[in-house]
Design a protein around this motif. Structure first.
Motif, PDB file in Angstrom:
ATOM      1  N   ALA A  63       0.847  -1.205  -0.132  1.00 60.42           N
ATOM      2  CA  ALA A  63      -0.097  -0.014  -0.088  1.00 60.42           C
ATOM      3  C   ALA A  63       0.880   1.269   0.085  1.00 60.42           C
ATOM      4  O   ALA A  63       1.938   1.208   0.379  1.00 60.42           O
ATOM      5  N   PHE A  64       0.313   2.120  -0.467  1.00 59.33           N
ATOM      6  CA  PHE A  64       1.098   3.410  -0.695  1.00 59.33           C
ATOM      7  C   PHE A  64       0.889   4.539   0.258  1.00 59.33           C
ATOM      8  O   PHE A  64       1.247   5.500   0.571  1.00 59.33           O
ATOM      9  N   GLY A  65      -0.412   4.324   1.158  1.00 55.68           N
ATOM     10  CA  GLY A  65      -0.909   5.020   2.117  1.00 55.68           C
ATOM     11  C   GLY A  65      -1.197   4.644   3.363  1.00 55.68           C
ATOM     12  O   GLY A  65      -1.454   3.167   3.398  1.00 55.68           O
ATOM     13  N   THR A  66      -1.147   5.269   4.593  1.00 57.18           N
ATOM     14  CA  THR A  66      -1.595   4.431   5.948  1.00 57.18           C
ATOM     15  C   THR A  66      -2.870   3.897   5.993  1.00 57.18           C
ATOM     16  O   THR A  66      -3.148   2.968   6.628  1.00 57.18           O
ATOM     17  N   SER A  67      -3.779   4.869   5.285  1.00 50.24           N
ATOM     18  CA  SER A  67      -5.248   4.327   5.515  1.00 50.24           C
ATOM     19  C   SER A  67      -5.188   3.244   4.631  1.00 50.24           C
ATOM     20  O   SER A  67      -6.077   2.240   5.016  1.00 50.24           O
ATOM     21  N   GLU A  68      -4.669   2.893   3.467  1.00 46.19           N
ATOM     22  CA  GLU A  68      -4.792   1.804   2.683  1.00 46.19           C
ATOM     23  C   GLU A  68      -4.391   0.749   3.378  1.00 46.19           C
ATOM     24  O   GLU A  68      -4.729  -0.481   3.267  1.00 46.19           O
ATOM     25  N   LEU A  69      -3.196   0.986   4.145  1.00 48.21           N
ATOM     26  CA  LEU A  69      -2.437  -0.225   4.651  1.00 48.21           C
ATOM     27  C   LEU A  69      -3.495  -0.821   5.991  1.00 48.21           C
ATOM     28  O   LEU A  69      -3.349  -2.075   6.128  1.00 48.21           O
ATOM     29  N   ALA A  70      -4.259   0.189   6.597  1.00 47.00           N
ATOM     30  CA  ALA A  70      -4.962  -0.443   7.699  1.00 47.00           C
ATOM     31  C   ALA A  70      -5.995  -0.996   7.194  1.00 47.00           C
ATOM     32  O   ALA A  70      -6.439  -2.030   7.988  1.00 47.00           O
ATOM     33  N   GLU A  71      -6.596  -0.763   5.918  1.00 46.35           N
ATOM     34  CA  GLU A  71      -7.555  -1.296   5.168  1.00 46.35           C
ATOM     35  C   GLU A  71      -6.986  -2.578   4.893  1.00 46.35           C
ATOM     36  O   GLU A  71      -7.799  -3.867   5.070  1.00 46.35           O
ATOM     37  N   LEU A  72      -5.860  -3.046   4.550  1.00 49.02           N
ATOM     38  CA  LEU A  72      -5.389  -4.199   4.061  1.00 49.02           C
ATOM     39  C   LEU A  72      -5.481  -5.185   5.405  1.00 49.02           C
ATOM     40  O   LEU A  72      -5.892  -6.222   5.346  1.00 49.02           O
TER      41      LEU A  72
END
Ligand SMILES: Cc1cc2nc3c(=O)[nH]c(=O)nc-3n(C[C@H](O)[C@H](O)[C@H](O)COP(=O)(O)OP(=O)(O)OC[C@H]3O[C@@H](n4cnc5c(N)ncnc54)[C@H](O)[C@@H]3O)c2cc1C
Length: 371
Positions: free
Chosen positions: A102-111
């Protein structure tokens, strides 16, 4: 003109990975098997696939499909070894792991939220872990997950090995044989009729016609039970391997081959059986690939192609007996047919011989699409 009649113990409609894997399994159990393929074996989705064996990365919820996928992936090493023993061909099975980044922290949290149910949990990777494991990945990535048990294979080489192994075990392949319908007598399947007027009699009929399954007449399933879901792929070539793991980014996945090729996939489109590779898809896949691995900007654009995943509305495969005795389906494997080939062959092989399936198959019953 007198119409021809052929006989086999088992007739398989469709010579893709599914039909051929079932045929090989049954031939090894001593059955006489004839595969009828309207084109040439392996002509369709089975040669177009990227080859991700993503039992964990592709699992979005607990349930029968996630379990089936893990069982099939567990069969892979021995299945591939048996293919290599039978043919001398190495289908490039690599237990390389799959990274989801993921490129963003919110995308990472979603993963992380998306895999909260998985046991064991995929490993969390920091940007530093990522660049240590795959130095070619973009330094802009904020991290990812590692699905270490997932793997990859080269589907074209796998299919070549499977085709040769099946033929060496006695499976007969007939190319250019378009099956129009299943023939029944006393309400049981007794063979198939081809569009050239010939028929093949058989004790068991297995339909493994991929995205074209619903077009075969006489299956007792609803029209549109299996639909084509087009996927496009771009193949890039670099002088040496840039990656070892499969990488899933937010807009594309990358699948490396040992020789430096990288497959970039894929789209998911419901456009009927239209085979185009579109300018917009190639643009989007290339831009997503270069965003993930900046060095791919210099890669040679080698090839593009598209093909059709056999999609079912509940996204579960259709495996096992139909409402018509002696007629089985091995179809609807959608995004994961390469992964699911060994377990599907094991299930079909057991059921045709009157044995219990090695895994529960109630969730995959063709009865749910009865027409
Ligand atoms: C772009 C793309 C990427 C993919 N990536 C992956 C991946 O990374 N991992 C994975 O596990 N899966 C992947 N898949 C899915 C996988 O390719 C399919 O699920 C699998 O190949 C289906 O195999 P099959 O044998 O059922 O279908 P097919 O390979 O399509 O074979 C069906 C065969 O039946 C024949 N046929 C049809 N109708 C008739 C008839 N009436 N008479 C005679 N013959 C007939 C066809 O000509 C064809 O050869 C991908 C698919 C696509 C399109």
């Amino acid at each position: 003109m007198k119409s021809k009649r052929l006989r086999a113990e088992v007739v398989v409609v469709g010579g893709g990975v599914m039909g051929t894997a079932c045929a090989w399994e049954l031939a090894r159990q001593g059955k006489s098997v004839l595969v009828l393929e309207r084109s040439v074996p392996g002509a369709e989705a089975s040669s177009a696939a990227a080859g991700i064996l993503g039992a964990r990365v592709e699992a979005h919820a607990p349930g029968p499909l996630a379990e089936l996928s893990q069982k099939s992936r567990a069969l892979y090493p021995a299945w591939v070894r048996a293919l290599t023993r039978a043919t001398g061909i190495d289908p490039e099975y690599r237990a390389c792991g799959v990274l989801k980044v993921a490129f963003g922290t919110s995308e990472l949290a979603e993963l992380a939220r998306g895999v909260a149910w998985q046991k064991p949990q995929p490993r969390t990777l920091s940007p530093r872990d990522l660049s240590k494991r795959e130095p070619a990945l973009s330094p802009r990535l904020r991290g990812g997950l590692a699905f270490d048990d997932d793997a990859r294979v080269d589907p074209r080489v796998l299919f070549r090995a499977l085709h040769i192994a099946a033929a060496r075990s006695g499976v007969v392949f007939r190319s250019g044989a378009y099956v129009r319908r299943v023939v029944t007598r006393d309400e049981r399947a007794v063979g198939v009729a081809l569009d050239d007027g010939s028929t093949v009699e058989a004790e068991h009929v297995i339909v493994a016609a991929g995205s074209w399954t619903s077009l075969v007449e006489g299956l007792g399933i609803a029209p549109g039970a299996v639909l084509p879901a087009r996927g496009q792929i771009v193949e890039l070539e670099t002088p040496g391997p840039l990656l070892t793991s499969v990488v899933f980014g937010p807009r594309a996945y990358l699948v490396p081959r040992d020789d430096g090729r990288v497959l970039v996939g894929s789209t998911m489109e419901f456009v009927g059986y239209r085979r185009e590779v579109t300018a917009a898809a190639v643009r989007d896949l290339l831009s997503a690939a270069i965003e993930l691995v900046p060095a791919l900007a210099d890669a040679n654009l080698q090839k593009t192609w598209s093909s059709f995943r056999p999609y079912t509305k509940d996204e579960l495969p259709l495996i096992g007996p139909t409402s018509i005795p002696r007629l089985l389906l091995a179809s609807g494997h959608h995004r994961n047919g390469i992964l699911l080939a060994p377990i599907t062959a094991a299930i079909v092989g057991a059921l045709v011989r009157g044995k219990r399936s090695p895994v529960p198959v109630a969730a995959f019953t063709p009865a749910r699409v009865r027409g």
